[in-house]
Design a protein around this motif. Structure first.
Motif, PDB file in Angstrom:
ATOM      1  N   LYS A  24       0.646  -1.263   0.018  1.00  0.00           N
ATOM      2  CA  LYS A  24      -0.052   0.065  -0.012  1.00  0.00           C
ATOM      3  C   LYS A  24       0.780   1.400  -0.030  1.00  0.00           C
ATOM      4  O   LYS A  24       0.454   2.276   0.553  1.00  0.00           O
ATOM      5  CB  LYS A  24      -0.975  -0.019   1.047  1.00  0.00           C
ATOM      6  N   GLY A  25       1.997   1.074  -0.682  1.00  0.00           N
ATOM      7  CA  GLY A  25       2.927   2.316  -0.728  1.00  0.00           C
ATOM      8  C   GLY A  25       2.723   2.855  -2.184  1.00  0.00           C
ATOM      9  O   GLY A  25       2.079   2.101  -3.184  1.00  0.00           O
ATOM     10  N   VAL A  26       2.968   4.182  -2.374  1.00  0.00           N
ATOM     11  CA  VAL A  26       2.910   4.816  -3.595  1.00  0.00           C
ATOM     12  C   VAL A  26       3.670   4.154  -4.565  1.00  0.00           C
ATOM     13  O   VAL A  26       4.770   4.270  -4.132  1.00  0.00           O
ATOM     14  CB  VAL A  26       3.043   6.274  -3.535  1.00  0.00           C
TER      15      VAL A  26
ATOM     16  N   PRO B 236       9.253   7.673  -5.072  1.00  0.00           N
ATOM     17  CA  PRO B 236       9.250   6.187  -4.808  1.00  0.00           C
ATOM     18  C   PRO B 236      10.443   5.668  -5.264  1.00  0.00           C
ATOM     19  O   PRO B 236      10.994   5.765  -6.485  1.00  0.00           O
ATOM     20  CB  PRO B 236       7.998   5.780  -5.511  1.00  0.00           C
ATOM     21  N   ALA B 237      11.069   4.789  -4.424  1.00  0.00           N
ATOM     22  CA  ALA B 237      12.522   4.089  -4.878  1.00  0.00           C
ATOM     23  C   ALA B 237      12.056   3.209  -5.942  1.00  0.00           C
ATOM     24  O   ALA B 237      10.803   2.592  -5.922  1.00  0.00           O
ATOM     25  CB  ALA B 237      13.095   3.430  -3.795  1.00  0.00           C
ATOM     26  N   LEU B 238      13.053   2.590  -6.859  1.00  0.00           N
ATOM     27  CA  LEU B 238      12.774   1.397  -7.805  1.00  0.00           C
ATOM     28  C   LEU B 238      12.198   0.344  -7.302  1.00  0.00           C
ATOM     29  O   LEU B 238      11.457  -0.334  -7.841  1.00  0.00           O
ATOM     30  CB  LEU B 238      13.986   1.426  -8.482  1.00  0.00           C
ATOM     31  N   THR B 239      12.653  -0.033  -5.922  1.00  0.00           N
ATOM     32  CA  THR B 239      12.173  -0.993  -5.058  1.00  0.00           C
ATOM     33  C   THR B 239      10.695  -1.394  -4.807  1.00  0.00           C
ATOM     34  O   THR B 239      10.298  -2.316  -4.455  1.00  0.00           O
ATOM     35  CB  THR B 239      13.209  -1.540  -4.030  1.00  0.00           C
ATOM     36  N   GLU B 240      10.105   0.044  -4.991  1.00  0.00           N
ATOM     37  CA  GLU B 240       8.669   0.196  -4.754  1.00  0.00           C
ATOM     38  C   GLU B 240       7.956  -0.465  -6.019  1.00  0.00           C
ATOM     39  O   GLU B 240       6.763  -0.714  -5.787  1.00  0.00           O
ATOM     40  CB  GLU B 240       8.189   1.600  -4.618  1.00  0.00           C
ATOM     41  N   GLY B 241       8.538  -0.510  -7.111  1.00  0.00           N
ATOM     42  CA  GLY B 241       7.931  -1.062  -8.378  1.00  0.00           C
ATOM     43  C   GLY B 241       7.494   0.146  -9.307  1.00  0.00           C
ATOM     44  O   GLY B 241       6.972  -0.427 -10.238  1.00  0.00           O
ATOM     45  N   CYS B 242       8.002   1.120  -9.258  1.00  0.00           N
ATOM     46  CA  CYS B 242       7.835   2.170 -10.252  1.00  0.00           C
ATOM     47  C   CYS B 242       8.698   1.844 -11.557  1.00  0.00           C
ATOM     48  O   CYS B 242       9.911   1.469 -11.711  1.00  0.00           O
ATOM     49  CB  CYS B 242       8.171   3.487  -9.728  1.00  0.00           C
ATOM     50  N   ILE B 243       8.279   2.438 -12.557  1.00  0.00           N
ATOM     51  CA  ILE B 243       9.041   2.568 -13.995  1.00  0.00           C
ATOM     52  C   ILE B 243      10.209   3.349 -13.676  1.00  0.00           C
ATOM     53  O   ILE B 243      10.418   4.395 -13.122  1.00  0.00           O
ATOM     54  CB  ILE B 243       8.024   3.021 -14.962  1.00  0.00           C
ATOM     55  N   LYS B 244      11.226   2.722 -14.362  1.00  0.00           N
ATOM     56  CA  LYS B 244      12.696   3.333 -14.109  1.00  0.00           C
ATOM     57  C   LYS B 244      12.620   4.752 -15.346  1.00  0.00           C
ATOM     58  O   LYS B 244      13.252   4.567 -16.255  1.00  0.00           O
ATOM     59  CB  LYS B 244      13.753   2.395 -14.545  1.00  0.00           C
ATOM     60  N   GLY B 245      11.663   5.806 -15.048  1.00  0.00           N
ATOM     61  CA  GLY B 245      11.553   6.772 -16.017  1.00  0.00           C
ATOM     62  C   GLY B 245      12.743   7.595 -16.302  1.00  0.00           C
ATOM     63  O   GLY B 245      13.632   7.927 -15.576  1.00  0.00           O
TER      64      GLY B 245
ATOM     65  N   PHE C  28      17.748  22.222  -2.034  1.00  0.00           N
ATOM     66  CA  PHE C  28      16.524  20.908  -1.834  1.00  0.00           C
ATOM     67  C   PHE C  28      17.292  19.493  -1.704  1.00  0.00           C
ATOM     68  O   PHE C  28      18.494  19.528  -2.149  1.00  0.00           O
ATOM     69  CB  PHE C  28      15.442  20.761  -2.860  1.00  0.00           C
ATOM     70  N   THR C  29      16.644  18.757  -0.942  1.00  0.00           N
ATOM     71  CA  THR C  29      17.314  17.476  -0.870  1.00  0.00           C
ATOM     72  C   THR C  29      16.350  16.458  -1.433  1.00  0.00           C
ATOM     73  O   THR C  29      15.174  16.752  -1.450  1.00  0.00           O
ATOM     74  CB  THR C  29      17.580  16.899   0.363  1.00  0.00           C
ATOM     75  N   ILE C  30      16.689  15.379  -2.264  1.00  0.00           N
ATOM     76  CA  ILE C  30      16.051  14.354  -3.128  1.00  0.00           C
ATOM     77  C   ILE C  30      16.345  13.021  -2.112  1.00  0.00           C
ATOM     78  O   ILE C  30      17.135  12.479  -1.818  1.00  0.00           O
ATOM     79  CB  ILE C  30      16.399  14.246  -4.274  1.00  0.00           C
ATOM     80  N   GLU C  31      15.264  12.382  -1.964  1.00  0.00           N
ATOM     81  CA  GLU C  31      15.071  11.116  -1.429  1.00  0.00           C
ATOM     82  C   GLU C  31      14.198   9.813  -2.264  1.00  0.00           C
ATOM     83  O   GLU C  31      13.130  10.368  -2.650  1.00  0.00           O
ATOM     84  CB  GLU C  31      14.526  11.185  -0.011  1.00  0.00           C
ATOM     85  N   GLU C  32      15.073   8.968  -2.457  1.00  0.00           N
ATOM     86  CA  GLU C  32      14.114   7.895  -3.418  1.00  0.00           C
ATOM     87  C   GLU C  32      13.821   6.747  -2.064  1.00  0.00           C
ATOM     88  O   GLU C  32      14.705   6.123  -1.540  1.00  0.00           O
ATOM     89  CB  GLU C  32      15.034   7.398  -4.361  1.00  0.00           C
ATOM     90  N   THR C  33      12.693   6.746  -1.864  1.00  0.00           N
ATOM     91  CA  THR C  33      12.210   5.869  -0.546  1.00  0.00           C
ATOM     92  C   THR C  33      10.811   5.267  -0.627  1.00  0.00           C
ATOM     93  O   THR C  33      10.139   5.745  -1.956  1.00  0.00           O
ATOM     94  CB  THR C  33      12.363   6.967   0.518  1.00  0.00           C
ATOM     95  N   ALA C  34       9.990   4.824   0.332  1.00  0.00           N
ATOM     96  CA  ALA C  34       8.777   4.422   0.270  1.00  0.00           C
ATOM     97  C   ALA C  34       7.869   5.700   0.709  1.00  0.00           C
ATOM     98  O   ALA C  34       8.316   6.441   1.607  1.00  0.00           O
ATOM     99  CB  ALA C  34       8.687   3.334   1.460  1.00  0.00           C
ATOM    100  N   ILE C  35       6.929   5.759   0.130  1.00  0.00           N
ATOM    101  CA  ILE C  35       5.970   6.803   0.327  1.00  0.00           C
ATOM    102  C   ILE C  35       4.683   6.612   0.641  1.00  0.00           C
ATOM    103  O   ILE C  35       4.071   5.608  -0.302  1.00  0.00           O
ATOM    104  CB  ILE C  35       5.927   7.989  -0.728  1.00  0.00           C
ATOM    105  N   SER C  36       3.798   7.017   1.601  1.00  0.00           N
ATOM    106  CA  SER C  36       2.460   6.507   1.887  1.00  0.00           C
ATOM    107  C   SER C  36       1.419   7.459   1.308  1.00  0.00           C
ATOM    108  O   SER C  36       1.734   8.654   0.912  1.00  0.00           O
ATOM    109  CB  SER C  36       2.227   6.558   3.381  1.00  0.00           C
TER     110      SER C  36
END
Length: 277
Positions: free
Chosen positions: A173-175, A194-203, A219-227
């Motif tokens: 149930k993560g974005v 969302p991190a690639l490990t969440e299942g998103c396309i490697k855009g 700004f800082t950027i985080e590739e992570t799980a998002i609810s």
């Protein structure tokens, strides 16, 4: 005109058999590519993603499938179209006919479709979460295969509910992403995707936007799980894909977002597109 294995054909003359594996099993991958003023935008990134996808799916990559060869095939197809400065290209690669689940061969066919692109950033853009089915996390989900059933059903849901797009969730149930691109959320000076490990396309544009943000000390950027809850609490949300570039989200459920950063990043992205970097 359609480019079918290097041969330019009128659409009505393109014939795919009933044994086409892209049709029967979704046994294919594709790239959606923007061409601007006869320049294939971010072509190297698209090419290397395509090669990685074909290797992952155990397709036999033809010797002639070089960076230069496929770029020339794209531009050759565009030359047959009406004059325009912006085109949308779909390069589809699929395993040759034959076999059931087990193919008779790993050799491939390819097809290049071209259409004019006139996408303009929308002033209002409303999204919600699609909850009926999950986009399962895992490496295969990062590949643009022909199997886009969840995206299709989510797009139907969006249309039925007068939305512009929907957020897809994974089994936790993560974005993951939206139906046609990646998603970023902004809270303060932190930008998350969302991190690639969440299942998103490697855009491809996802990658370029991350590179732009990394060069910005504000700004800082985080590739992570998002609810989904984090999306609703964000200051700003925007989505990305190869054709639209960056589209700010204005509304999610009852929340209204600002759009300033998304518009600024889109201007930076346009500079990269023109430069071809």
């Amino acid at each position: 005109m359609i480019n079918f294995n290097g041969e330019l054909l009128f659409k009505e003359n393109v014939q795919l058999s009933i044994n086409n594996r892209g049709f029967k099993y979704g046994d294919g991958v594709f790239e959606t590519i923007k061409v601007l003023n006869n320049k294939v935008v971010f072509w190297e990134d698209h090419y290397f993603r395509l090669m990685a996808s074909m290797r992952m799916l155990r397709m036999k990559i033809p010797m002639e499938f070089t960076l230069e060869f496929l770029e020339n095939e794209i531009l050759k197809t565009i030359d047959t179209q009406n004059k325009s400065s912006i085109f949308r290209v779909r390069l589809n690669v699929y395993r040759k006919d034959g076999g059931l689940y087990t193919p008779k061969t790993n050799k491939i066919d390819y097809l290049i479709e071209v259409s004019e692109s006139n996408y303009e950033m929308k002033n209002t853009y409303q999204i919600d979460v699609f909850k009926d089915f999950y986009n399962y996390s895992g490496l295969l989900s990062t590949v643009k295969t022909n199997n886009r059933m969840v995206n299709t059903l989510a797009s139907i849901f969006a249309n039925e509910n007068e939305l512009d797009n929907c957020i897809l969730l994974n089994e936790r149930k993560g974005v993951v992403e939206v139906t046609n691109g990646n998603i970023f959320i902004v809270k303060g000076n932190v930008i998350k995707t969302p991190a690639l490990t969440e299942g998103c396309i490697k855009g491809i544009v996802r990658k370029k936007v991350i590179e732009i943000i990394l060069k910005n000390k504000e700004f800082t950027i985080e590739e992570t799980a998002i609810s989904p809850f984090e999306v609703q609490k964000a200051d700003e949300v925007f989505i990305t894909n190869a054709i639209m570039g960056i589209q700010p989200i204005t509304n999610y459920k009852k929340k209204t977002f600002t759009t300033e950063l998304g518009k600024k990043l889109n201007n930076s992205l346009k500079i990269l597109q023109i430069a071809g970097n």
